[in-house]
Design a protein around this motif. Structure first.
Motif, PDB file in Angstrom:
ATOM      1  N   ARG A  33       0.830  -1.201   0.000  1.00  0.00           N
ATOM      2  CA  ARG A  33       0.000   0.000   0.000  1.00  0.00           C
ATOM      3  C   ARG A  33       0.867   1.255   0.000  1.00  0.00           C
ATOM      4  NH1 ARG A  33      -4.001  -0.061   4.738  1.00  0.00           N
ATOM      5  NH2 ARG A  33      -4.744  -1.825   3.517  1.00  0.00           N
ATOM      6  N   ILE A  34       1.912   1.237   0.814  1.00  0.00           N
ATOM      7  CA  ILE A  34       2.818   2.385   0.867  1.00  0.00           C
ATOM      8  C   ILE A  34       3.532   2.546  -0.471  1.00  0.00           C
ATOM      9  CG2 ILE A  34       4.865   3.334   1.996  1.00  0.00           C
ATOM     10  CD1 ILE A  34       3.964   1.807   4.534  1.00  0.00           C
ATOM     11  N   VAL A  39       4.264   6.538  -5.201  1.00  0.00           N
ATOM     12  CA  VAL A  39       4.345   6.837  -6.639  1.00  0.00           C
ATOM     13  C   VAL A  39       3.018   7.389  -7.157  1.00  0.00           C
ATOM     14  CG1 VAL A  39       6.235   5.261  -7.189  1.00  0.00           C
ATOM     15  CG2 VAL A  39       3.880   4.396  -7.176  1.00  0.00           C
ATOM     16  N   GLU A  40       2.264   8.019  -6.272  1.00  0.00           N
ATOM     17  CA  GLU A  40       1.061   8.719  -6.708  1.00  0.00           C
ATOM     18  C   GLU A  40       1.463   9.919  -7.587  1.00  0.00           C
ATOM     19  OE1 GLU A  40      -2.503   8.445  -6.006  1.00  0.00           O
ATOM     20  OE2 GLU A  40      -1.747   6.409  -5.783  1.00  0.00           O
ATOM     21  N   PRO A  41       0.538  10.395  -8.434  1.00  0.00           N
ATOM     22  CA  PRO A  41       0.845  11.570  -9.254  1.00  0.00           C
ATOM     23  C   PRO A  41       1.319  12.747  -8.401  1.00  0.00           C
ATOM     24  CG  PRO A  41      -1.172  10.561 -10.030  1.00  0.00           C
ATOM     25  CD  PRO A  41      -0.794   9.824  -8.759  1.00  0.00           C
ATOM     26  N   LEU A  90      11.925   4.797  -0.253  1.00  0.00           N
ATOM     27  CA  LEU A  90      10.743   5.615   0.053  1.00  0.00           C
ATOM     28  C   LEU A  90       9.773   4.848   0.939  1.00  0.00           C
ATOM     29  CD1 LEU A  90      10.147   7.058  -3.538  1.00  0.00           C
ATOM     30  CD2 LEU A  90      11.182   8.250  -1.589  1.00  0.00           C
ATOM     31  N   VAL A  91       9.599   3.568   0.632  1.00  0.00           N
ATOM     32  CA  VAL A  91       8.710   2.726   1.443  1.00  0.00           C
ATOM     33  C   VAL A  91       9.277   2.566   2.845  1.00  0.00           C
ATOM     34  CG1 VAL A  91       7.750   0.407   1.697  1.00  0.00           C
ATOM     35  CG2 VAL A  91       7.767   1.512  -0.551  1.00  0.00           C
ATOM     36  N   ASP A 111       3.773  -5.925   6.691  1.00  0.00           N
ATOM     37  CA  ASP A 111       3.463  -6.801   5.556  1.00  0.00           C
ATOM     38  C   ASP A 111       4.438  -6.452   4.430  1.00  0.00           C
ATOM     39  OD1 ASP A 111       2.418  -7.921   3.219  1.00  0.00           O
ATOM     40  OD2 ASP A 111       0.351  -7.723   3.890  1.00  0.00           O
ATOM     41  N   VAL A 112       5.443  -7.316   4.223  1.00  0.00           N
ATOM     42  CA  VAL A 112       6.542  -7.005   3.301  1.00  0.00           C
ATOM     43  C   VAL A 112       6.718  -8.158   2.302  1.00  0.00           C
ATOM     44  CG1 VAL A 112       8.965  -6.328   3.098  1.00  0.00           C
ATOM     45  CG2 VAL A 112       7.691  -5.779   5.192  1.00  0.00           C
TER      46      VAL A 112
END
Length: 204
Positions: A33-34, A39-41, A90-91, A111-112
């Motif tokens: 999810r992260i 990498v959202e706009p 980043l995560v 959760d990886v």
């Protein structure tokens, strides 16, 4: 705080286990999810991915075209490594922020998906591996997610083997079982996690 690493091969049912752990009371930090969030706009993460892979991995509205990017990187280990080098730091930074915000006595489940591949087991107090046979994984990816068999096999091949994952596991949850059995196993694991967290808090 008890820091738990949760991992498993694609299609093994890790998300189902994480949902059940949350229902028991775990604090979930979901790396997938992260990874989508970073990498959202408009984010530096998306800009870096576009620099590395070109604008063809964008949809018409400027979002990341995940299926297209996936078809590129899961067929080419070098390109997958490039993507991971952008996204993973980043995560990691965002995951640390969320962990620091959790209560002192929390059971925090990270959760990886690529915990084994990236050698991350030492970051956690213990590691849980959700395990399923290759046949079960393939059935779920093709039947439930609608992947082609070729894509499913490529994604499975890009991950660590079952044996490698099991080598780093403190707890293995077998998910080649009916949901009722899985639920009972997760409840038992949760009891153990709470016990360990309590002992850890007492020791501190």
């Amino acid at each position: 705080m008890l820091k738990v690493g949760l991992t498993g091969g694609i299609g093994a049912g890790k998300s189902e286990v994480s949902r059940r752990l949350v229902a028991c009371g775990a604090v979930l930090i979901d790396a997938d999810r992260i990874a989508r969030e970073v990498v959202e706009p408009g984010t530096p993460g998306l800009a870096a991915v576009v620099d590395a892979f070109g604008t063809e991995i964008l949809t018409a509205d400027g979002r990341l075209d995940r299926p297209r990017l996936g078809s590129i990187v899961f067929a080419d280990p070098e390109r997958l490594a490039v993507l991971n080098a952008i996204v993973h730091p980043l995560v990691g930074a965002r995951s640390r922020e969320l962990e620091e915000a959790a209560a002192e006595d929390a059971v925090v489940v990270h959760d990886v998906p690529l915990l084994t591949e990236n050698g991350l087991a030492p970051l956690y107090d213990l590691v849980i591996v959700v395990d399923a046979s290759a046949a079960t994984q393939l059935d779920r990816l093709v039947g439930l997610r609608g992947m082609s068999e070729e894509d499913a096999r490529a994604r499975m091949a890009a991950q660590a083997t079952r044996e490698r994952r099991r080598e780093i596991a403190d707890i293995v949850i077998d998910n080649d079982v009916p949901l009722a059995e899985l639920e009972k196993r997760v409840e038992d694991v949760w009891s153990e996690l709470v016990h360990r967290a309590s002992r850890r808090s007492s020791a501190e």
